[in-house]
Design a protein around this motif. Sequence first.
Motif, PDB file in Angstrom:
ATOM      1  N   ASP A 143      42.580 -11.376 -18.178  1.00  0.00           N
ATOM      2  CA  ASP A 143      43.669 -10.380 -18.132  1.00  0.00           C
ATOM      3  C   ASP A 143      44.903 -10.645 -17.061  1.00  0.00           C
ATOM      4  O   ASP A 143      45.876 -10.450 -17.204  1.00  0.00           O
ATOM      5  CB  ASP A 143      43.268  -8.859 -18.051  1.00  0.00           C
ATOM      6  N   ASP A 182      42.820  -9.340 -23.245  1.00  0.00           N
ATOM      7  CA  ASP A 182      41.707  -8.789 -22.675  1.00  0.00           C
ATOM      8  C   ASP A 182      41.193  -7.438 -23.294  1.00  0.00           C
ATOM      9  O   ASP A 182      41.215  -6.340 -22.320  1.00  0.00           O
ATOM     10  CB  ASP A 182      41.556  -8.829 -21.255  1.00  0.00           C
ATOM     11  N   ASP A 185      39.034  -3.447 -22.498  1.00  0.00           N
ATOM     12  CA  ASP A 185      39.030  -2.244 -21.591  1.00  0.00           C
ATOM     13  C   ASP A 185      40.766  -1.895 -21.254  1.00  0.00           C
ATOM     14  O   ASP A 185      41.628  -2.696 -22.065  1.00  0.00           O
ATOM     15  CB  ASP A 185      38.376  -2.501 -20.156  1.00  0.00           C
ATOM     16  N   ARG A 187      42.088  -1.772 -18.319  1.00  0.00           N
ATOM     17  CA  ARG A 187      42.325  -2.007 -16.620  1.00  0.00           C
ATOM     18  C   ARG A 187      42.471  -3.584 -16.670  1.00  0.00           C
ATOM     19  O   ARG A 187      42.357  -4.428 -17.592  1.00  0.00           O
ATOM     20  CB  ARG A 187      40.878  -1.833 -15.866  1.00  0.00           C
ATOM     21  N   VAL A 188      43.256  -3.790 -15.457  1.00  0.00           N
ATOM     22  CA  VAL A 188      43.714  -5.193 -15.163  1.00  0.00           C
ATOM     23  C   VAL A 188      42.731  -5.657 -13.782  1.00  0.00           C
ATOM     24  O   VAL A 188      42.883  -4.849 -12.719  1.00  0.00           O
ATOM     25  CB  VAL A 188      44.902  -5.088 -14.632  1.00  0.00           C
ATOM     26  N   GLU A 190      39.791  -6.237 -13.089  1.00  0.00           N
ATOM     27  CA  GLU A 190      38.093  -5.837 -12.954  1.00  0.00           C
ATOM     28  C   GLU A 190      37.362  -6.997 -12.692  1.00  0.00           C
ATOM     29  O   GLU A 190      36.166  -6.665 -11.784  1.00  0.00           O
ATOM     30  CB  GLU A 190      37.628  -4.781 -13.917  1.00  0.00           C
TER      31      GLU A 190
HETATM   32 CA   LIG Z   1      40.850  -5.847 -18.293  1.00  0.00          CA
END
Ligand SMILES: [Ca+2]
Length: 316
Positions: A143, A182, A185, A187-188, A190
Amino acid sequence: VDGSANGTGTTLYAGTTSIPTFLSQGTYYLYDTTRGPDYIRTLSANGQNTLPGSYVTDADNNFSASNQRIAVSAHTGAVQVFDYFKGTHGRSSYDGNNASITSTVSYDDVPGGDGYNNAFWNGQQMVYGDGDGRTFSPLVELDIVAHELTHAVTGASAGLIYQNESGALNEAVSDIFAVMVDRDDYRVGEESYTPGTSGDALRYLDDPPAGDQPDHYADRYVGSQDNGGVHINSGIANKQAYLMMAGGTFRGQSVQSVGRGVTEKVWYRALTRYFTASTNFAGAREGTLQAAADLYGAGSSQARAVADAWAAVGVG
Ligand SMILES: [Ca+2]
Ligand SMILES: O=C(NO)[C@]12CC[C@H](CC1)C2
Ligand SMILES: [Ca+2]
Ligand SMILES: [Zn+2]
């Protein structure tokens, strides 16, 4: 020449005779010539700060040595992001014209000390630090690679100026496509953020405040740090995109989920056809609304979800 990632990397020159003069026969490189660009290649700065650094090579095309892992991660990530923009959006490389892609890993370690806690697109190539092992492990997870290559896409399209609201949009676009590539999820970072702490991330599109970002325009940062809060106020647009993807009721505003597929199409079309260098949050609302109208109709449920998500985060 083998263009498919072989699990440990994407290699190219399998000792064939017709190789560029600077590559030696019987050696393998992270150097892909099979996707359109002259090359997608990954090199290492070996802790120094000269770019692009030196080729990462292997004798038998199995890039499985521990000291190759970082380069392989950045390389397979770059290839996967290339394939995403080509496959999902019909864009051939970051400029739409098969520009070659260079990534350099292990950039700028502190001499005898920690790795560099950052990654960036320098206008010509991607550059990744190894991290200091506390705040970050090597910043080459998918990501983050997608985040950086999307900065190149933005630079070759809208050119959103990297300060204040246009800069926050620039950052949000990179985070949005990071979570589109990615895809498991919202989130970036993780995988590489705080290796000593599990379950956290650098930024959270589902919950920007968990990453110390605002999730509503009324809470935007208006100071001068961070180029006017480009990594802070991106949370507002990140939340808008999350609400489009997942739906929900936020601050009293309900948003119908349209999923990742619609969200990526709307945001890509807005970025490449409607956003300009000075587009602010109000302009981003206009651009994404117009993109949704183009794709699905002005009165469509998709266009409604775009408007509702912007309303939920206090824009428009
Ligand atoms: Ca991610
Ligand atoms: O936001 C960023 N750059 O604009 C970063 C670069 C290193 C961390 C992962 C992505 C933060
Ligand atoms: Ca962590
Ligand atoms: Zn960024």
